[in-house]
Design a protein around this motif. Structure first.
Motif, PDB file in Angstrom:
ATOM      1  N   GLY A 125     -83.228  84.956  25.087  1.00 14.09           N
ATOM      2  CA  GLY A 125     -83.713  85.583  26.312  1.00 14.09           C
ATOM      3  C   GLY A 125     -83.559  87.091  26.242  1.00 14.09           C
ATOM      4  N   CYS A 126     -84.035  87.669  25.153  1.00  9.99           N
ATOM      5  CA  CYS A 126     -83.788  89.080  24.852  1.00  9.99           C
ATOM      6  C   CYS A 126     -84.553  90.038  25.751  1.00  9.99           C
ATOM      7  CB  CYS A 126     -84.121  89.372  23.400  1.00  9.99           C
ATOM      8  SG  CYS A 126     -85.875  89.141  22.995  1.00  9.99           S
ATOM      9  N   GLY A 127     -85.570  89.557  26.467  1.00  9.00           N
ATOM     10  CA  GLY A 127     -86.300  90.402  27.394  1.00  9.00           C
ATOM     11  C   GLY A 127     -86.945  91.602  26.726  1.00  9.00           C
ATOM     12  N   ASP A 164     -87.667  85.122  23.355  1.00  6.80           N
ATOM     13  CA  ASP A 164     -87.889  85.086  24.799  1.00  6.80           C
ATOM     14  C   ASP A 164     -89.192  84.345  25.066  1.00  6.80           C
ATOM     15  OD1 ASP A 164     -86.541  87.018  27.200  1.00  6.80           O
ATOM     16  OD2 ASP A 164     -88.514  86.190  27.659  1.00  6.80           O
ATOM     17  N   ILE A 165     -89.369  83.874  26.307  1.00  7.96           N
ATOM     18  CA  ILE A 165     -90.617  83.184  26.654  1.00  7.96           C
ATOM     19  C   ILE A 165     -91.661  84.144  27.209  1.00  7.96           C
ATOM     20  CG2 ILE A 165     -89.485  80.969  27.061  1.00  7.96           C
ATOM     21  CD1 ILE A 165     -89.674  81.527  30.073  1.00  7.96           C
ATOM     22  N   SER A 166     -91.281  85.425  27.420  1.00  6.14           N
ATOM     23  CA  SER A 166     -92.166  86.391  28.054  1.00  6.14           C
ATOM     24  C   SER A 166     -92.833  87.299  27.022  1.00  6.14           C
ATOM     25  CB  SER A 166     -91.391  87.246  29.056  1.00  6.14           C
ATOM     26  OG  SER A 166     -92.201  88.282  29.577  1.00  6.14           O
ATOM     27  N   GLY A 199     -90.603  82.253  22.081  1.00  6.69           N
ATOM     28  CA  GLY A 199     -90.069  80.933  21.774  1.00  6.69           C
ATOM     29  C   GLY A 199     -89.222  80.389  22.896  1.00  6.69           C
ATOM     30  N   ASP A 200     -89.178  79.078  22.998  1.00  7.28           N
ATOM     31  CA  ASP A 200     -88.347  78.380  23.969  1.00  7.28           C
ATOM     32  C   ASP A 200     -87.126  77.852  23.226  1.00  7.28           C
ATOM     33  OD1 ASP A 200     -87.142  76.686  25.776  1.00  7.28           O
ATOM     34  OD2 ASP A 200     -89.027  75.833  26.507  1.00  7.28           O
ATOM     35  N   ALA A 201     -85.968  78.447  23.486  1.00  6.75           N
ATOM     36  CA  ALA A 201     -84.757  78.079  22.754  1.00  6.75           C
ATOM     37  C   ALA A 201     -84.349  76.631  22.997  1.00  6.75           C
ATOM     38  CB  ALA A 201     -83.611  79.007  23.151  1.00  6.75           C
ATOM     39  N   GLN A 202     -84.947  75.998  23.984  1.00  9.28           N
ATOM     40  CA  GLN A 202     -84.621  74.612  24.268  1.00  9.28           C
ATOM     41  C   GLN A 202     -85.197  73.673  23.216  1.00  9.28           C
ATOM     42  OE1 GLN A 202     -84.639  72.980  28.426  1.00  9.28           O
ATOM     43  NE2 GLN A 202     -86.480  71.928  27.715  1.00  9.28           N
ATOM     44  N   GLY A 238     -79.847  85.153  29.772  1.00 11.70           N
ATOM     45  CA  GLY A 238     -81.040  84.525  29.225  1.00 11.70           C
ATOM     46  C   GLY A 238     -80.935  83.036  29.003  1.00 11.70           C
ATOM     47  N   VAL A 239     -79.806  82.424  29.386  1.00 18.03           N
ATOM     48  CA  VAL A 239     -79.613  81.012  29.050  1.00 18.03           C
ATOM     49  C   VAL A 239     -79.564  80.088  30.274  1.00 18.03           C
ATOM     50  CG1 VAL A 239     -78.409  81.502  26.879  1.00 18.03           C
ATOM     51  CG2 VAL A 239     -77.090  81.321  29.001  1.00 18.03           C
ATOM     52  N   MET A 240     -79.822  80.618  31.457  1.00 19.64           N
ATOM     53  CA  MET A 240     -79.656  79.805  32.672  1.00 19.64           C
ATOM     54  C   MET A 240     -80.945  79.127  33.116  1.00 19.64           C
ATOM     55  SD  MET A 240     -78.036  83.014  32.924  1.00 19.64           S
ATOM     56  CE  MET A 240     -78.618  83.869  34.379  1.00 19.64           C
ATOM     57  N   PHE A 241     -81.983  79.236  32.289  1.00 20.08           N
ATOM     58  CA  PHE A 241     -83.295  78.777  32.722  1.00 20.08           C
ATOM     59  C   PHE A 241     -83.765  77.520  31.982  1.00 20.08           C
ATOM     60  CE2 PHE A 241     -82.885  83.281  33.495  1.00 20.08           C
ATOM     61  CZ  PHE A 241     -83.257  83.388  34.823  1.00 20.08           C
TER      62      PHE A 241
END
Length: 279
Positions: free
Chosen positions: A54-56, A78-80, A104-107, A123-126
């Motif tokens: 989630g590096c933004g 990040d997903i954005s 990428g989606d780390a999930q 970046g990990v709460m989503f």
């Protein structure tokens, strides 16, 4: 892909991502105390490979890149796409060719070569399935590698959140409260649950340290109020409200920010958990 996961991706590739891109300098300043704590606890070392979840817009990735040097590397995920485009541009400007970025989606997706260190600033709460996500992150971490991330404590410990919510609720109708563990900023506020998730995902020595501070929300009450409406916790609720409703909230929020001025800065209380674990 689930509806919730899709919602997160649409938001961060739409209004959410664009507002962070336009306010990148402001947000980096706002989050600076947490960035400092993240780096102080993670201690990225020369030659290490760092994975930033989630590096933004790249602030934490670039600080890690400076620490590991060109003998190391940093991979931000990040997903954005809008936020990553800015992160790449910042890396090019700073000559950080050893910092790479990918959507990428780390999930569920690949996260590059195995890392010595995993970091994340909010970046990990989503994740819809956090145990699955942390198993995937674990699989992309070297044996004995470490992880440090920062997540929010409960809303009651975060003035920058509850002050805006309280004001907005006086003027506009809010949707029903979501599941407290649903993907969102406060999904990991229950730290015992969070540490349990890490254990279930294969991480060892999981622990959390509280950290409280005051955040610089801006140099004027009006700017601070506008920022909270654009990028704060009420932003999604206010997005589809009428101009009259938005102006009413903004007016009251500006008055509230006036009362929080300290040495020509709007300072708001905040509390987080600094979480660490070993692969």
């Amino acid at each position: 892909m689930t509806a919730i996961n899709q919602d997160q991706k649409e938001f961060w590739n739409g209004n959410g991502g664009s507002s962070w891109v336009s306010g990148q300098e402001e947000m980096d300043r706002f989050l600076a105390p947490f960035t400092e704590q993240l780096m102080a606890h993670a201690v990225p070392a020369k030659g290490e490979r760092v994975l930033d979840i989630g590096c933004g817009t790249g602030d934490t990735s670039l600080k890690a890149a400076a620490a590991v040097g060109t003998s190391g590397s940093v991979h931000g995920v990040d997903i954005s796409q809008p936020m990553l485009d800015l992160a790449k541009s910042r890396a090019e400007t700073q000559g950080a060719s050893h910092a790479s970025f990918a959507v990428g989606d780390a999930q569920t997706e690949g996260l590059g070569d195995a890392a010595d260190l995993v970091i994340s600033r909010f970046g990990v709460m989503f994740f819809e399935e956090p145990t699955v996500a942390f198993k995937n992150i674990h699989a992309h971490t070297k044996p004995g590698g470490r992880m440090v991330f920062i997540c929010w404590q409960p809303v009651r410990e975060n003035e920058w959140v509850h002050i805006g919510l309280g004001i907005a609720k006086k003027h506009v109708e809010f949707p029903p409260p979501p599941d407290p563990y649903a993907p969102g900023p406060f999904a990991f506020a229950d730290i015992e649950r969070t540490l349990g998730i890490l254990g279930d995902a294969g991480w060892s020595n999981a622990k959390a340290e509280p950290f409280a501070t005051k955040l610089n929300q801006g140099s004027s009450a009006r700017d601070a109020a506008e920022s909270l409406m654009l990028r704060g916790p009420i932003s999604r609720v206010m997005m589809d409200k009428t101009d009259a409703e938005k102006e009413a909230v903004l007016s009251d929020l500006t008055d509230a920010m006036e009362a929080k001025m300290v040495d020509d800065k709007v300072m708001l209380g905040a509390g987080v958990w600094i979480v660490s674990a070993t692969a």
